[in-house]
Design a protein around this motif. Structure first.
Motif, PDB file in Angstrom:
ATOM      1  N   ASP A 116      57.871  -5.151  14.373  1.00  0.00           N
ATOM      2  CA  ASP A 116      58.771  -5.799  13.416  1.00  0.00           C
ATOM      3  C   ASP A 116      58.274  -7.194  13.041  1.00  0.00           C
ATOM      4  O   ASP A 116      58.660  -7.747  12.010  1.00  0.00           O
ATOM      5  CB  ASP A 116      60.193  -5.907  13.995  1.00  0.00           C
ATOM      6  N   LEU A 117      57.440  -7.758  13.875  1.00  0.00           N
ATOM      7  CA  LEU A 117      56.891  -9.093  13.613  1.00  0.00           C
ATOM      8  C   LEU A 117      55.708  -9.047  12.651  1.00  0.00           C
ATOM      9  O   LEU A 117      55.262 -10.095  12.172  1.00  0.00           O
ATOM     10  CB  LEU A 117      56.404  -9.728  14.925  1.00  0.00           C
ATOM     11  N   PHE A 118      55.244  -7.852  12.360  1.00  0.00           N
ATOM     12  CA  PHE A 118      53.951  -7.713  11.694  1.00  0.00           C
ATOM     13  C   PHE A 118      53.872  -8.457  10.368  1.00  0.00           C
ATOM     14  O   PHE A 118      52.920  -9.211  10.120  1.00  0.00           O
ATOM     15  CB  PHE A 118      53.612  -6.235  11.478  1.00  0.00           C
ATOM     16  N   SER A 150      47.567  -5.076  16.509  1.00  0.00           N
ATOM     17  CA  SER A 150      47.203  -5.165  15.090  1.00  0.00           C
ATOM     18  C   SER A 150      46.548  -6.485  14.730  1.00  0.00           C
ATOM     19  O   SER A 150      45.685  -6.533  13.841  1.00  0.00           O
ATOM     20  CB  SER A 150      48.455  -4.980  14.217  1.00  0.00           C
ATOM     21  N   THR A 151      46.942  -7.575  15.393  1.00  0.00           N
ATOM     22  CA  THR A 151      46.410  -8.885  15.004  1.00  0.00           C
ATOM     23  C   THR A 151      44.939  -9.056  15.405  1.00  0.00           C
ATOM     24  O   THR A 151      44.188  -9.749  14.710  1.00  0.00           O
ATOM     25  CB  THR A 151      47.250 -10.034  15.589  1.00  0.00           C
ATOM     26  N   VAL A 152      44.512  -8.422  16.492  1.00  0.00           N
ATOM     27  CA  VAL A 152      43.098  -8.514  16.872  1.00  0.00           C
ATOM     28  C   VAL A 152      42.202  -7.832  15.833  1.00  0.00           C
ATOM     29  O   VAL A 152      41.189  -8.405  15.420  1.00  0.00           O
ATOM     30  CB  VAL A 152      42.866  -7.964  18.297  1.00  0.00           C
ATOM     31  N   PRO A 153      42.546  -6.622  15.369  1.00  0.00           N
ATOM     32  CA  PRO A 153      41.755  -6.045  14.265  1.00  0.00           C
ATOM     33  C   PRO A 153      41.773  -6.903  12.997  1.00  0.00           C
ATOM     34  O   PRO A 153      40.767  -6.957  12.278  1.00  0.00           O
ATOM     35  CB  PRO A 153      42.430  -4.689  14.025  1.00  0.00           C
ATOM     36  N   ILE A 154      42.881  -7.578  12.716  1.00  0.00           N
ATOM     37  CA  ILE A 154      42.938  -8.470  11.552  1.00  0.00           C
ATOM     38  C   ILE A 154      41.913  -9.589  11.706  1.00  0.00           C
ATOM     39  O   ILE A 154      41.111  -9.859  10.796  1.00  0.00           O
ATOM     40  CB  ILE A 154      44.359  -9.058  11.384  1.00  0.00           C
ATOM     41  N   VAL A 155      41.932 -10.256  12.853  1.00  0.00           N
ATOM     42  CA  VAL A 155      40.986 -11.349  13.101  1.00  0.00           C
ATOM     43  C   VAL A 155      39.554 -10.835  12.999  1.00  0.00           C
ATOM     44  O   VAL A 155      38.700 -11.453  12.347  1.00  0.00           O
ATOM     45  CB  VAL A 155      41.239 -11.984  14.486  1.00  0.00           C
ATOM     46  N   SER A 156      39.280  -9.707  13.621  1.00  0.00           N
ATOM     47  CA  SER A 156      37.925  -9.155  13.628  1.00  0.00           C
ATOM     48  C   SER A 156      37.439  -8.855  12.216  1.00  0.00           C
ATOM     49  O   SER A 156      36.308  -9.198  11.843  1.00  0.00           O
ATOM     50  CB  SER A 156      37.884  -7.880  14.474  1.00  0.00           C
TER      51      SER A 156
END
Length: 348
Positions: A116-118, A150-156
């Protein structure tokens, strides 16, 4: 009045904490905390200020950072603290940083999942990753902001677009899952929690959190019912805190402790200490998912070796299989966000 036994326990606890956050060695390392004014960022920054491994502590947020920096600067440790406020000052906050910790974002409230924070946190993390790529492309990046899956793939993927991605230097901080598992096992068994170590693999949300209780040191044994209940409690421990705080926030103090533990382990390894191991959510070839948390041997350049899953029990093999579908979807959600951001003309 304390008994001798009680005093001994308190003394052991104090020594353990001091050992975790202090070191006889020193290094000249700039560490940046992005989101330093928040519920995690402030206690995290305090713990980093205590460590002789940190010579410069760079604090960034969109509000109140100058006050947080002034407050911490009065503590009599060697780290020089500087505060930066707002997007205009973000590049200066990052320049020269060797380790960047990202706890920025909104916390969970009762009834919310990490997913929900996405929508909010994905944009925040993407903006910060873009700034890191431009201003400290060789830094170690430790992502705390949820949903970590999800945030780690975004950063990568944003680092990839800038041509500066190094999979050995991007970590999703899952240390809180290990900290909780160690604490809960100690509660059940009467062991000293400082001596318990439970590897936790997979991801950092719900059933993707997989405690490998069969690999706990020291060895522990549980009935099937206790094993299932303990695993569920570890997986849902974050929700336990959210409910207990009743709208006042999520796990901030324990997350700050876990984030500092990971950061200081990483700094130890960067300074040449041998045998430093931590679990983290990283780019991986261990199993079906492109990102997966496993025990890692850390070194001067980040991940020295992925230590893998080890021998799993039948119960744990089932947990890994059940987690894969959800974990793949969360990873894909992060990657799709970056692609959509590119089509909409957002800076990459």
């Amino acid at each position: 009045m304390f008994s001798r036994v009680m005093f001994s326990r308190v003394l052991r606890s104090a020594v353990s904490i001091a050992h975790s956050f202090c070191s006889s060695s020193q290094s000249n390392t700039k560490v940046a905390v992005l989101g330093a004014s928040g519920g995690i960022g402030q206690p995290l920054s305090l713990l980093l200020k205590k460590s002789p491994l940190v010579s410069q502590l760079s604090l960034y947020d969109v509000v109140h950072t100058l006050g947080v920096a002034a407050d911490l600067s009065h503590i009599e440790t060697r780290a020089q603290v500087t505060g930066y406020v707002g997007p205009e000052q973000l590049p200066e906050a990052l320049k020269g940083s060797e380790v960047v910790l990202i706890p920025a974002g909104v916390p969970r409230k009762p009834g919310m999942t990490r997913d929900d924070l996405f929508d909010i946190n994905a944009s925040i993390v993407a903006t910060l990753a873009d700034a890191c790529a431009r201003n400290c492309p060789d830094a170690m990046l430790a992502v705390i902001t949820n949903p970590v899956n999800s945030t780690v793939p975004i950063v990568s993927d944003i680092l990839k677009k800038h041509g500066v991605y190094n999979s050995k230097r991007v970590f999703g901080v899952t240390t809180l899952d290990i900290v909780r598992a160690n604490s809960f096992v100690a509660e059940l068994t009467g062991l000293d929690p400082a001596q318990v170590n439970v590897p936790v693999v997979g991801g950092h949300a719900g059933k993707t959190i997989i405690p490998l209780l069969s690999q706990c040191t020291p060895k522990v044994e549980f009935t099937e019912d206790t094993l299932a209940a303990l695993t569920h409690r570890i997986q849902e421990a974050g929700t336990e805190v959210v409910k207990a705080k009743a709208g006042a926030g999520s796990a901030t103090l324990s997350m700050a402790y876990a984030g500092a533990r990971f950061a200081l382990s990483l700094l130890d390894a960067m300074n040449g200490k041998e045998g430093v191991k931590e679990c983290a959510f990283v780019r991986s070839e261990e199993g079906e998912c492109t990102y997966f948390s496993t025990p890692l041997l850390l070194g001067t350049n980040g991940v020295k070796r992925n230590l893998g899953l080890g021998k799993l029990s039948a119960f744990e093999e089932k947990l890994v299989a059940e987690a894969s579908k959800e974990l793949k979807a969360s990873i894909r959600k992060g990657e799709d966000f970056v692609r959509q951001r590119a089509t909409e003309g957002e800076p990459q």
